[in-house]
Write a protein that holds these residues in place. Structure first.
Motif, mmCIF file in Angstrom:
data_model
loop_
_atom_site.group_PDB
_atom_site.id
_atom_site.type_symbol
_atom_site.label_atom_id
_atom_site.label_comp_id
_atom_site.label_asym_id
_atom_site.label_seq_id
_atom_site.Cartn_x
_atom_site.Cartn_y
_atom_site.Cartn_z
ATOM 1 N N ILE A 143 18.697 -28.954 -4.051
ATOM 2 C CA ILE A 143 19.700 -27.903 -3.913
ATOM 3 C C ILE A 143 18.986 -26.557 -3.812
ATOM 4 O O ILE A 143 17.792 -26.438 -4.095
ATOM 5 N N ALA A 144 19.739 -25.531 -3.424
ATOM 6 C CA ALA A 144 19.187 -24.188 -3.309
ATOM 7 C C ALA A 144 20.128 -23.199 -3.972
ATOM 8 O O ALA A 144 21.301 -23.494 -4.239
ATOM 9 N N ALA A 145 19.588 -22.012 -4.261
ATOM 10 C CA ALA A 145 20.368 -20.965 -4.913
ATOM 11 C C ALA A 145 19.998 -19.618 -4.323
ATOM 12 O O ALA A 145 18.888 -19.418 -3.830
ATOM 13 N N LEU A 146 20.941 -18.692 -4.377
ATOM 14 C CA LEU A 146 20.722 -17.326 -3.903
ATOM 15 C C LEU A 146 20.698 -16.353 -5.075
ATOM 16 O O LEU A 146 21.464 -16.498 -6.038
ATOM 17 N N ASN A 147 19.822 -15.375 -4.966
ATOM 18 C CA ASN A 147 19.818 -14.251 -5.885
ATOM 19 C C ASN A 147 20.034 -12.989 -5.059
ATOM 20 O O ASN A 147 19.219 -12.648 -4.204
ATOM 21 N N ASN A 148 21.160 -12.298 -5.281
ATOM 22 C CA ASN A 148 21.531 -11.129 -4.489
ATOM 23 C C ASN A 148 21.281 -9.838 -5.236
ATOM 24 O O ASN A 148 21.549 -9.752 -6.445
ATOM 25 N N SER A 149 20.789 -8.824 -4.520
ATOM 26 C CA SER A 149 20.626 -7.485 -5.086
ATOM 27 C C SER A 149 20.994 -6.444 -4.041
ATOM 28 O O SER A 149 20.555 -6.539 -2.888
ATOM 29 N N PHE A 150 21.765 -5.443 -4.463
ATOM 30 C CA PHE A 150 22.165 -4.363 -3.577
ATOM 31 C C PHE A 150 21.980 -3.038 -4.303
ATOM 32 O O PHE A 150 22.180 -2.964 -5.518
ATOM 33 N N GLY A 151 21.584 -1.987 -3.570
ATOM 34 C CA GLY A 151 21.276 -0.734 -4.238
ATOM 35 C C GLY A 151 21.735 0.493 -3.486
ATOM 36 O O GLY A 151 22.050 0.437 -2.294
ATOM 37 N N PHE A 152 21.750 1.626 -4.212
ATOM 38 C CA PHE A 152 22.055 2.905 -3.589
ATOM 39 C C PHE A 152 21.139 3.120 -2.385
ATOM 40 O O PHE A 152 19.981 2.692 -2.384
ATOM 41 N N GLY A 153 21.673 3.811 -1.397
ATOM 42 C CA GLY A 153 20.938 3.951 -0.150
ATOM 43 C C GLY A 153 21.276 2.845 0.827
ATOM 44 O O GLY A 153 20.764 2.829 1.948
ATOM 45 N N GLY A 154 22.132 1.916 0.394
ATOM 46 C CA GLY A 154 22.530 0.809 1.256
ATOM 47 C C GLY A 154 21.527 -0.314 1.325
ATOM 48 O O GLY A 154 21.511 -1.082 2.285
#
Length: 416
Positions: free
Chosen positions: A395-406
């Motif tokens: 199986i696989a997994a995602l780790n998401n990150s989003f930040g200021f500046g888009g």
């Protein structure tokens, strides 16, 4: 770029839940919050008086003289890196494994860097004059201080980098490490992120831009991703570190392997300096690029450690991203936000959550999201509210990150 397989052989962290991986992971699975009231005198006049303070002070781990020469953010990074390096079995790497320092790199990120050193020395300058400013201020406050000190500890003589992309920084450090190995520039890279911004100025600034929750109730209930009562994130502090190696190098030395790092996607919204694209288009492209680089079908994803900070717009946008990229398979994906327990570590968030994602794959269990009492009807995701088993097999997994500046960074991990 080669298709060299990259694996995780060491993990380290210091967080609001514990001073190492074992205690942090135990806290995550138990659904325990690390958010507390701030008791410092300087917090009395702030509009927000809670935060995810570190559970174990780095001065309890580091030598006193060493700790005094490091900003708090670099202290966190070094503590986590020391654990990860030992965990990877590389503490005596030159003697035991003939490790070539020229083939060892560091990619240690931070969103803000040595902000406490900078602000404390400015206060000293104003109160006592220029002669009282510390001669160590520059090497302590510089953004690459954490990466540089880790390189000294592990003997890294390859590329020593400090990616800075706000709250996506920690995940970008991991993406950069993948590239270094696949480009053939390193066999081993120490990667992650760190942050220490629980200080009056950053807290006042985040609060005044309406980013922090101003809920003055029980601190443990304030960080509530996807809940209808969410009103902003809770600031946390700490660091997460992963030791990444080429599979060939790891197997040659008989290393224990936690998981495989399959690929990463990095994009920008070009929408607003602080607000996310409400349709989540930039984040969707980052996820699709991570899947394409990983060469896996979206149906392989069975777990997502979401960015989900507990902000009204961001949590909804991420749900749209996951539907757009994972399609019908989203119904089989267990989603969680560990920020509900740790708060938001800014530049350290993606790295701490990468550690949690790797542990979830390794142990086949997803940590819960706490404080989800009334799920926003605009969020159509299967969110774990108790520790949830993950499927066996590949199986696989995602780790998401989003930040200021888009900034958007998605990293895909696979079971090994």
């Amino acid at each position: 770029m080669s298709r060299t397989r990259v694996v995780v052989t060491g993990l380290g962290t210091t967080s609001p839940l514990g001073g190492d991986v074992a205690s942090t992971w135990e806290g995550l699975l138990a659904g325990r919050s690390g958010v507390r009231h701030l008791t410092e005198e300087w917090a009395a006049d702030l509009p927000v008086k809670i935060a995810g303070r570190i559970a174990v002070e780095p001065t309890d781990v580091l030598e006193r003289v060493k700790a005094r020469r490091l900003d708090r953010s670099a202290q966190f990074a070094l503590v986590a890196a020391m654990e990860a390096w030992r965990d990877a079995g590389l503490e005596n790497a030159v003697q035991d494994h003939g490790l070539d320092g020229d083939r060892v790199g560091v990619a240690m990120a931070s969103g803000i860097g040595g902000v406490t050193t900078l602000l404390d020395n400015y206060d000293t300058l104003k109160a006592k004059g220029p002669r009282r400013v510390s001669p160590l201020a520059v090497p302590m406050l510089m953004a690459n201080a954490a990466a540089a000190n880790i390189s000294l500890y592990v003997g890294a003589r390859g590329a020593v980098n400090t990616p800075i992309s706000a709250c996506a920084s920690g995940n970008e450090g991991i993406a950069m490490a993948i590239d270094q190995i696949r480009l053939g520039r390193a066999d081993v890279v120490v990667a992650g992120g760190t942050e220490a911004a629980i200080h009056p100025l950053p807290m006042a600034a985040f609060a005044n831009m309406m980013a922090l929750s101003k809920n003055d109730g029980d601190p443990s209930t304030v960080s509530r991703p996807w809940d209808t009562a969410r009103d902003g994130f809770v600031l946390g502090e700490g660091a997460g570190v992963l030791v990444l190696e080429s599979l060939e190098h790891a197997q040659a030395r008989g290393a224990r392997i936690y998981a495989e790092v399959l690929g990463a996607g990095i994009t920008a919204d070009s929408h607003d300096i602080a607000q996310p694209d409400p349709e989540g288009r930039g984040g969707s492209r980052a996820i699709l690029r991570a899947l394409a680089e990983s060469d896996i079908d979206p149906s392989a994803i069975k777990h997502v450690n979401a960015h989900a900070t507990s902000t009204p717009l961001g949590d909804i946008a991420e749900g749209l991203m996951l539907h757009a990229t994972l399609g019908a398979g989203i119904d089989d994906v267990v989603v969680t936000s560990t920020k509900s327990m740790t708060g938001h570590l800014l530049g350290g968030a993606g790295a701490l959550e990468a550690v949690a994602t790797v542990m979830a794959l390794h142990e086949r269990v997803s940590p819960p999201t706490i404080n989800l009492d009334d799920k926003d009807p605009k969020v159509d995701l299967d969110i774990a509210t108790t520790a949830r088993p993950l499927p066996q097999g590949d199986i696989a997994a995602l780790n998401n990150s989003f930040g200021f500046g888009g900034a958007n960074v998605a990293v895909a991990f696979g079971s090994f």
